[in-house]
Design an enzyme around this catalytic site. Structure first.
Site, PDB file in Angstrom:
ATOM      1  N   SER A  53       0.663  -1.136  -0.001  1.00 42.38           N
ATOM      2  CA  SER A  53       0.056  -0.037   0.015  1.00 42.38           C
ATOM      3  C   SER A  53       0.894   1.292   0.028  1.00 42.38           C
ATOM      4  O   SER A  53       0.290   2.433  -0.208  1.00 42.38           O
ATOM      5  CB  SER A  53      -1.088  -0.078   1.018  1.00 42.38           C
ATOM      6  OG  SER A  53      -0.150  -0.221   2.484  1.00 42.38           O
ATOM      7  N   ASP A 342      -3.304   7.995   8.414  1.00 40.16           N
ATOM      8  CA  ASP A 342      -4.112   6.848   9.251  1.00 40.16           C
ATOM      9  C   ASP A 342      -3.151   5.980  10.096  1.00 40.16           C
ATOM     10  O   ASP A 342      -2.251   6.759  10.393  1.00 40.16           O
ATOM     11  CB  ASP A 342      -4.954   5.941   8.147  1.00 40.16           C
ATOM     12  CG  ASP A 342      -4.343   4.948   7.286  1.00 40.16           C
ATOM     13  OD1 ASP A 342      -2.790   4.844   7.631  1.00 40.16           O
ATOM     14  OD2 ASP A 342      -4.706   4.661   6.320  1.00 40.16           O
ATOM     15  N   HIS A 345      -0.247   4.510   7.541  1.00 42.02           N
ATOM     16  CA  HIS A 345       0.303   5.214   6.309  1.00 42.02           C
ATOM     17  C   HIS A 345       0.678   6.446   6.680  1.00 42.02           C
ATOM     18  O   HIS A 345      -0.077   7.429   7.124  1.00 42.02           O
ATOM     19  CB  HIS A 345      -0.571   5.101   5.054  1.00 42.02           C
ATOM     20  CG  HIS A 345      -1.046   3.557   4.883  1.00 42.02           C
ATOM     21  ND1 HIS A 345      -2.181   3.161   5.316  1.00 42.02           N
ATOM     22  CD2 HIS A 345      -0.339   2.820   4.199  1.00 42.02           C
ATOM     23  CE1 HIS A 345      -2.266   2.044   4.920  1.00 42.02           C
ATOM     24  NE2 HIS A 345      -1.117   1.637   4.158  1.00 42.02           N
TER      25      HIS A 345
END
Ligand SMILES: *[C@@H]1O[C@H](CO)[C@@H](O)[C@H](O)[C@H]1NC(C)=O
Ligand SMILES: *[C@@H]1O[C@H](CO)[C@@H](O)[C@H](O)[C@H]1NC(C)=O
Length: 367
Positions: A53, A342, A345
């Protein structure tokens, strides 16, 4: 043209660094405004990216996975405030690398059906949120494993050949910069599963991960890649989610998870060095993300941040992907004050520092 030579965010310093980038090689006025110097006469045709991600610009939008970030508030500070599937408030490291190398502003997702041949020629990301070196990691979220990503890379090579011929394709493939960002999900998620934890201790599991990583690099090399950067693991125990899960009442960094990352990192670095010796004409580059991220986490104010122990989204302690909701009124108003967007990340601002750090130290090792 000037913009390509810097990776700047704050406008007031941009004009200064543009001047500096013409005159001074590898020097740095401000952490977010360092000019990245490519060797003379080097033009990077494309940036090609693999992993999880951290560098998925939206491949997961096009597959049936629970790991998605294509809804607000993700992308809140992206151009037009669009939630593209990037797991941040704005740009991600792949974008910032392409920008710094003078190629383009954004590295698109390979699976985006709207891609044109020009997008392919200048580079794409094959990365998929939730993927890891351990093949089980991607299957947990039905994401694209590194094997799937290699399959897409082969398909990509065929598309280039059809468009620009064999010779131009081999030139692009051999001269492009490759980046692999992976391993975090293996330690934070997959290693907790009984089929891993009961079977392997940390020492064995981290060695397995390093083996998978070197195998992956060798497969890229076999397909024609030469300039390959591989990141180590960040201080995983200090990610907001891991503080919440494993850091006790005070949400300290989880010492054990940081230690696991360090054990992996200490094995990865020498393996990449010996791989570089073994593969003729290769430039395998170890990219240290652990140090710069820990710098930001431990001394946020030194780098212009205010908060580093929780994310901007929601309470910041646990919210990630589906739990990060646009309706949560606790979400911060200025993400640039936060190291984390978040609970897993970093923000675009933190990513800028990180990418600058990596390229300042390691870009010349690709040549
Ligand atoms: C491709 O490269 C080969 C070897 O250098 C050369 O013989 C051939 O003519 C080239 N093909 C084209 C279409 O340029
Ligand atoms: C981990 O497991 C391996 C193989 O079972 C064993 O040889 C090694 O001593 C163990 N390491 C630790 C630190 O327990």
């Amino acid at each position: 043209m000037e913009v390509f030579l810097t990776i700047g965010s704050s406008l007031h310093l941009k004009s200064i660094s543009i001047l500096v980038s013409y005159m001074v090689i590898g020097s740095c006025l401000h952490v977010y405004e360092c000019a990245i110097a490519l060797p003379k006469n080097v033009r990077v045709p494309a940036v090609l990216v693999f992993g999880d991600s951290i560098v998925d610009p939206g491949n997961n939008d096009f597959i049936n996975t629970i790991s998605k970030a294509n809804f607000p508030p993700y992308g809140r500070d992206f151009e037009g405030g669009v939630a593209t599937g990037r797991y941040s408030n704005g740009k991600i490291p792949s974008d910032l690398i392409a920008e710094a190398a003078g190629i383009k502003e954004l590295v698109p997702a390979y699976l985006d059906p709207s891609l044109q041949i020009n997008d392919l020629l200048t580079g794409v990301s094959f990365a998929s949120g939730a993927a890891g070196y351990d093949p089980i990691s991607a299957t947990l979220a039905n994401a694209l494993s590194l094997e799937d990503q290699l399959r897409h890379f082969k398909e990509y090579i065929s598309k280039l050949k059809a468009a620009v011929g064999e010779n131009t394709t081999s030139a692009i493939i051999s001269q492009s910069l490759y980046f692999v960002f992976a391993g975090s999900n293996d330690i934070t998620n997959t290693f907790l599963l009984p089929i891993r934890r009961l079977q392997y201790n940390t020492s064995v599991y981290t060695s397995m991960l390093v083996n998978w990583a070197t195998e992956f690099v060798q497969e890229l090399y076999a397909l024609g890649a030469r300039r390959i950067g591989v990141t180590n693991l960040p201080p995983l125990g200090c990610l907001p989610s891991q503080r919440t899960l494993n850091g006790g009442l005070l949400r300290d960094c989880s010492a054990e998870e940081n230690e696991n990352a360090v054990i992996y990192n200490n094995k990865l670095c020498p393996e990449l060095k010996s791989l570089k010796q073994k593969l003729p004409g290769s430039r395998i580059v170890h990219l240290d993300v652990y140090t710069p991220l820990l710098n930001l986490i431990m001394n946020p104010s030194r780098y212009g941040f205010e908060v580093s122990n929780r994310g901007c989204c929601g309470s910041g302690k646990i919210e990630v992907i589906a739990l990060c909701s646009r309706f949560d009124i606790r979400t911060c108003t200025d993400a640039s004050k936060f190291v984390f967007w978040d609970s897993f990340h970093p923000t675009e601002t933190a990513y800028r520092y990180l990418v600058n750090y990596l390229l300042q130290r390691s870009l010349t090792e690709f040549y």
